[in-house]
Design a protein around this motif. Structure first.
Motif, mmCIF file in Angstrom:
data_model
loop_
_atom_site.group_PDB
_atom_site.id
_atom_site.type_symbol
_atom_site.label_atom_id
_atom_site.label_comp_id
_atom_site.label_asym_id
_atom_site.label_seq_id
_atom_site.Cartn_x
_atom_site.Cartn_y
_atom_site.Cartn_z
ATOM 1 N N GLU A 215 0.809 -1.219 0.000
ATOM 2 C CA GLU A 215 0.000 0.000 0.000
ATOM 3 C C GLU A 215 0.842 1.268 0.000
ATOM 4 O O GLU A 215 0.306 2.370 -0.123
ATOM 5 N N HIS A 216 2.168 1.118 0.147
ATOM 6 C CA HIS A 216 3.068 2.269 0.166
ATOM 7 C C HIS A 216 4.191 2.019 -0.833
ATOM 8 O O HIS A 216 5.275 1.553 -0.467
ATOM 9 N N PRO A 217 3.971 2.317 -2.106
ATOM 10 C CA PRO A 217 4.952 2.014 -3.152
ATOM 11 C C PRO A 217 6.314 2.675 -2.960
ATOM 12 O O PRO A 217 7.290 2.240 -3.573
ATOM 13 N N ASP A 218 6.381 3.709 -2.135
ATOM 14 C CA ASP A 218 7.672 4.358 -1.905
ATOM 15 C C ASP A 218 8.523 3.619 -0.889
ATOM 16 O O ASP A 218 9.690 3.979 -0.677
ATOM 17 N N VAL A 219 7.964 2.590 -0.259
ATOM 18 C CA VAL A 219 8.689 1.847 0.772
ATOM 19 C C VAL A 219 9.200 0.528 0.187
ATOM 20 O O VAL A 219 8.433 -0.264 -0.349
ATOM 21 N N GLU A 220 10.503 0.309 0.319
ATOM 22 C CA GLU A 220 11.158 -0.889 -0.208
ATOM 23 C C GLU A 220 11.405 -1.862 0.936
ATOM 24 O O GLU A 220 11.743 -1.454 2.054
ATOM 25 N N LEU A 221 11.263 -3.152 0.673
ATOM 26 C CA LEU A 221 11.459 -4.179 1.694
ATOM 27 C C LEU A 221 12.723 -4.980 1.407
ATOM 28 O O LEU A 221 12.883 -5.538 0.321
ATOM 29 N N TRP A 222 13.632 -5.010 2.389
ATOM 30 C CA TRP A 222 14.851 -5.810 2.311
ATOM 31 C C TRP A 222 14.735 -6.955 3.312
ATOM 32 O O TRP A 222 14.159 -6.792 4.401
ATOM 33 N N ALA A 223 15.306 -8.116 2.954
ATOM 34 C CA ALA A 223 15.243 -9.284 3.838
ATOM 35 C C ALA A 223 16.643 -9.752 4.206
ATOM 36 O O ALA A 223 17.443 -10.084 3.328
ATOM 37 N N TYR A 224 16.936 -9.780 5.517
ATOM 38 C CA TYR A 224 18.199 -10.362 5.947
ATOM 39 C C TYR A 224 17.986 -11.835 6.296
ATOM 40 O O TYR A 224 16.871 -12.273 6.569
ATOM 41 N N SER A 225 19.061 -12.604 6.229
ATOM 42 C CA SER A 225 19.044 -14.065 6.463
ATOM 43 C C SER A 225 17.987 -14.777 5.615
ATOM 44 O O SER A 225 17.271 -15.649 6.109
ATOM 45 N N PRO A 226 17.877 -14.464 4.320
ATOM 46 C CA PRO A 226 16.839 -15.098 3.508
ATOM 47 C C PRO A 226 17.092 -16.576 3.244
ATOM 48 O O PRO A 226 16.163 -17.309 2.881
ATOM 49 N N LEU A 227 18.340 -17.019 3.426
ATOM 50 C CA LEU A 227 18.666 -18.423 3.153
ATOM 51 C C LEU A 227 18.860 -19.234 4.427
ATOM 52 O O LEU A 227 19.338 -20.365 4.386
ATOM 53 N N VAL A 228 18.457 -18.655 5.558
ATOM 54 C CA VAL A 228 18.451 -19.345 6.869
ATOM 55 C C VAL A 228 19.798 -20.037 7.110
ATOM 56 O O VAL A 228 19.874 -21.249 7.355
ATOM 57 N N GLN A 229 20.860 -19.244 7.000
ATOM 58 C CA GLN A 229 22.213 -19.709 7.299
ATOM 59 C C GLN A 229 22.606 -20.963 6.517
ATOM 60 O O GLN A 229 23.277 -21.860 7.038
ATOM 61 N N GLY A 230 22.179 -21.038 5.266
ATOM 62 C CA GLY A 230 22.596 -22.133 4.396
ATOM 63 C C GLY A 230 21.775 -23.398 4.507
ATOM 64 O O GLY A 230 22.114 -24.420 3.893
ATOM 65 N N ALA A 231 20.669 -23.357 5.255
ATOM 66 C CA ALA A 231 19.906 -24.577 5.525
ATOM 67 C C ALA A 231 19.274 -25.191 4.279
ATOM 68 O O ALA A 231 19.029 -26.402 4.238
ATOM 69 N N TYR A 232 19.011 -24.413 3.254
ATOM 70 C CA TYR A 232 18.378 -24.961 2.059
ATOM 71 C C TYR A 232 19.284 -25.938 1.313
ATOM 72 O O TYR A 232 18.799 -26.881 0.675
#
Length: 316
Positions: A215-232
């Motif tokens: 709902e707020h196109p000016d706000v960008e979302l960043w994700a840290y630890s997206p790979l869960v420390q290599g668990a995949y």
């Protein structure tokens, strides 16, 4: 997929990751088309005998200084707010917080360690309810007005505080936060389960976060630890126990199928899925070797089809 949307996390540069390896990772990332580097003034205090951070910023600063053209090729993001204190604050807090003095001094110190005259994105790293939100917002806004910072972000805050802070900034004619940094991945832990190492109360992306960003196109979302420390990808690094539930089993089955079809590791599909999400989520990739980085960069070769995205997005 556009590699420039990946963010290289540099948390352990200068501590667990030595100078030579850090520089090799930075060179490889930029040569491949990467542009954005994420660090913090507190990285990584828990890995250094001093108990304080700054090593990552200093490592980046030396890399930048070695070739003057590098600064124009990268976007620098760093943070303030959770560097440990030698003595607790009067309110009992053991980290620096987000007072006006801390924000201003933190920025000056980060600029000095990085060896630059402006920070592209400056994050409020964690909440500080011991400081009035108005004071913090005004301090960050003043840095933009002074030309020391170009853009502002906020990490590990509840959505209501993000919205309140943005409203304060806009009401006062100041630069608002336009980026959120939280943790998320393709798999999710059980609701309410404590995940070891994730001790920020409001550190996880929720459905409310996704709705807010949409709902707020000016706000960008960043994700840290997206790979869960290599668990995949690594059998020696299993998912933390809270991730072990039937929903994960079903999602991993879909992930396995898509990864096999594209001939890439699971982790690469996770990165591609985040980048293809709407709203898009920019993954921060933390790696300790060039081989790991090269694997993540294979996201450039993965073009998820609508049917694959539908399957990956199916409720767990």
């Amino acid at each position: 997929m556009d590699v420039s949307r990946l963010v290289l996390g540099t948390m352990y540069f200068g501590t667990r990751t030595d100078e030579r390896t850090s520089r090799a990772l930075l060179d490889r990332f930029v040569d491949a088309g990467g542009t954005t580097l994420d660090t913090a003034n507190c990285y990584s205090f828990w890995s250094d005998a001093s108990g304080h951070g700054g090593q990552s910023e200093e490592t980046l600063g030396r890399w930048l200084a070695a070739d003057g053209s590098r600064r124009d090729r990268v976007q620098l993001a760093t943070k303030v707010g959770v560097e440990p204190l030698d003595h607790p604050r009067p309110d009992g807090a053991t980290v620096e917080g987000l007072s006006a003095d801390v924000v201003r001094a933190g920025c000056e110190a980060s600029l000095r360690r990085l060896g630059v005259d402006v920070i592209d994105l400056y994050w409020a790293h964690g909440e500080d309810r011991g400081t009035p939100l108005e004071e913090s917002v005004e301090a960050f806004g003043a840095l933009v007005q002074a030309g020391s910072v170009r853009r502002l972000g906020v990490s590990n805050h509840p959505t209501w505080r993000v919205e309140r802070g943005r409203s304060i900034a806009l009401d006062r004619g100041l630069e608002p936060w336009t980026a959120l940094q939280l943790t998320t991945s393709y798999l999710h832990p059980r609701p309410g389960a404590a995940v070891e190492g994730k001790d920020h109360r409001f550190g996880f992306v929720t459905d409310e976060t996704i709705d807010y960003v949409a709902e707020h196109p000016d706000v960008e979302l960043w994700a840290y630890s997206p790979l869960v420390q290599g668990a995949y990808d690594r059998a020696d690094r299993p998912f933390p126990e809270p991730y072990e539930h039937p929903g994960s089993t079903r999602r991993l089955a879909v992930l396995d199928e898509v990864a096999a079809d594209h001939g890439v590791p699971r982790s690469v599909v996770v990165l591609a899925w985040l980048l293809a999400s709407r709203p898009q989520i920019r993954p921060i990739v933390g790696v300790s070797g060039v081989e790991q980085l090269d694997s993540a960069l294979r996201v450039a070769d993965v073009d998820l089809t609508p049917d694959e995205l539908t399957a990956l997005d199916a409720p767990a």
